[in-house]
Design a protein around this motif. Structure first.
Motif, PDB file in Angstrom:
ATOM      1  N   ALA A   2       0.819  -1.194   0.000  1.00  0.00           N
ATOM      2  CA  ALA A   2       0.000   0.000   0.000  1.00  0.00           C
ATOM      3  C   ALA A   2       0.858   1.251   0.000  1.00  0.00           C
ATOM      4  O   ALA A   2       0.384   2.317  -0.340  1.00  0.00           O
ATOM      5  CB  ALA A   2      -0.924   0.006   1.208  1.00  0.00           C
ATOM      6  N   THR A   5       0.128   5.167   4.008  1.00  0.00           N
ATOM      7  CA  THR A   5      -1.317   5.361   4.137  1.00  0.00           C
ATOM      8  C   THR A   5      -1.616   6.349   5.249  1.00  0.00           C
ATOM      9  O   THR A   5      -1.142   6.183   6.375  1.00  0.00           O
ATOM     10  CB  THR A   5      -2.015   4.023   4.441  1.00  0.00           C
ATOM     11  OG1 THR A   5      -1.707   3.083   3.409  1.00  0.00           O
ATOM     12  CG2 THR A   5      -3.518   4.215   4.516  1.00  0.00           C
ATOM     13  N   GLY A 106       2.536   9.970   1.511  1.00  0.00           N
ATOM     14  CA  GLY A 106       1.144   9.574   1.490  1.00  0.00           C
ATOM     15  C   GLY A 106       0.319  10.580   0.696  1.00  0.00           C
ATOM     16  O   GLY A 106       0.854  11.567   0.180  1.00  0.00           O
TER      17      GLY A 106
END
Lengths: 114, 112
Positions: A2, A5, A106
Motif C-alpha cells: 500500500a 497510508t 502519502g
C-alpha cells in the motif's frame, strides 16, 4: 504494497479540540516524517523519526506531538487545535541508506480548524 | 529564512515546447537536490535528483541542471505534455538523513 497510508483524508475541528492523524507504511522504512503544506510556503517539516523509539523536531513543531512505537506507524497528534493549523498534512517515509534524501509520500490529510 | 526558493509561482507553456522550472538555494551544505511533482489531492512524487558533485542528470524527458557557483538549479522538460501539468517542488537535502527543505512550488500548465 500500500505504500504510505494516511487517515483521515479530511477532518474539520473546532478550536481547542485534539485529534490524531494516522500514518502507516508497509515498506519497512526506518525514516518517517510529517510535513505540512500551506499556500506560498511549500512543505515544511513538523517532526521526524529515524527509527522506532526515536523522534525529533523539524522546522515547525509547536502544537504537535509524535511518537514512534513501531517501525510501521507514526501518528501526529494535535494537542489543542488552532486555526493556524489549518493545512494539508503529508506523511513521508524513506528506506535506510538512501543518501539522496528521496521520500515516499502519502496522499495527504486536509485539516480545517474553525 | 527560506533556504530553497522557487521565485516563479506559475509557468504556462504550449504542448511540445520546453518547460524550464527554476530553483535557488542559499545553504552550501546541501548535497542532494530533488524535484517532486504533485497532482491535486495526491501526495508529492519523486521525479529526479542530482548530487552536488554533478552538474547534470537526465531521465527521459526530464533533465536537471545544477550550477553550484550560482546556487541555482533548473528542471527542463522536453517536450512538454499536458499530463505534465502539476505543481513542481524543488527540494534539497544536507547532512541530516532524510530531512528535505522544500521550495514554495511552481504550478506548471501545459496547454494542448
Amino acid at each position: 504494497n500500500a505504500g504510505v497510508t494516511q487517515t483521515p483524508k479530511f477532518q474539520v475541528l473546532k478550536t481547542g479540540q485534539s485529534m490524531t492523524l494516522q500514518c502507516a507504511q508497509d515498506m519497512n522504512h526506518e525514516y518517517m516524517s510529517w510535513y505540512r503544506q500551506d499556500p506560498g510556503m511549500g512543505l515544511r517539516l513538523i517532526h521526524y523519526s529515524v527509527g522506532a523509539g526515536i523522534t525529533d523536531q523539524g522546522e515547525v513543531p509547536n502544537g504537535y506531538n509524535v511518537s514512534r512505537s513501531t517501525t510501521e506507524d507514526f501518528p501526529l497528534r494535535l494537542l489543542s487545535a488552532a486555526p493556524s493549523q489549518t493545512s494539508v498534512y503529508f506523511c513521508a517515509s524513506s528506506p535506510p541508506g538512501l543518501h539522496t534524501g528521496e521520500l515516499f509520500f502519502g496522499e495527504g490529510s486536509r485539516l480545517t480548524v474553525l | 529564512d527560506q533556504q530553497v526558493k522557487q521565485n516563479s509561482p506559475s509557468l504556462s507553456v504550449q504542448e511540445g515546447r520546453i518547460s524550464i522550472l527554476n530553483c535557488d538555494y542559499t545553504n552550501s551544505m546541501f548535497d542532494y537536490f530533488l524535484w517532486y511533482k504533485k497532482y491535486p489531492a495526491e501526495g508529492p512524487t519523486f521525479l529526479i535528483s542530482i548530487s552536488s558533485i554533478k552538474d547534470k542528470n537526465e531521465d527521459g524527458r526530464f533533465t536537471v541542471f545544477l550550477n553550484k557557483s550560482a546556487k541555482h538549479l533548473s528542471l527542463h522538460i522536453v517536450p512538454s505534455q499536458p499530463g505534465d501539468s502539476a505543481v513542481y517542488f524543488c527540494a534539497a537535502s544536507g547532512t541530516s538523513y532524510g530531512k528535505l527543505t522544500f521550495g514554495q512550488g511552481t504550478i506548471l500548465t501545459v496547454h494542448p
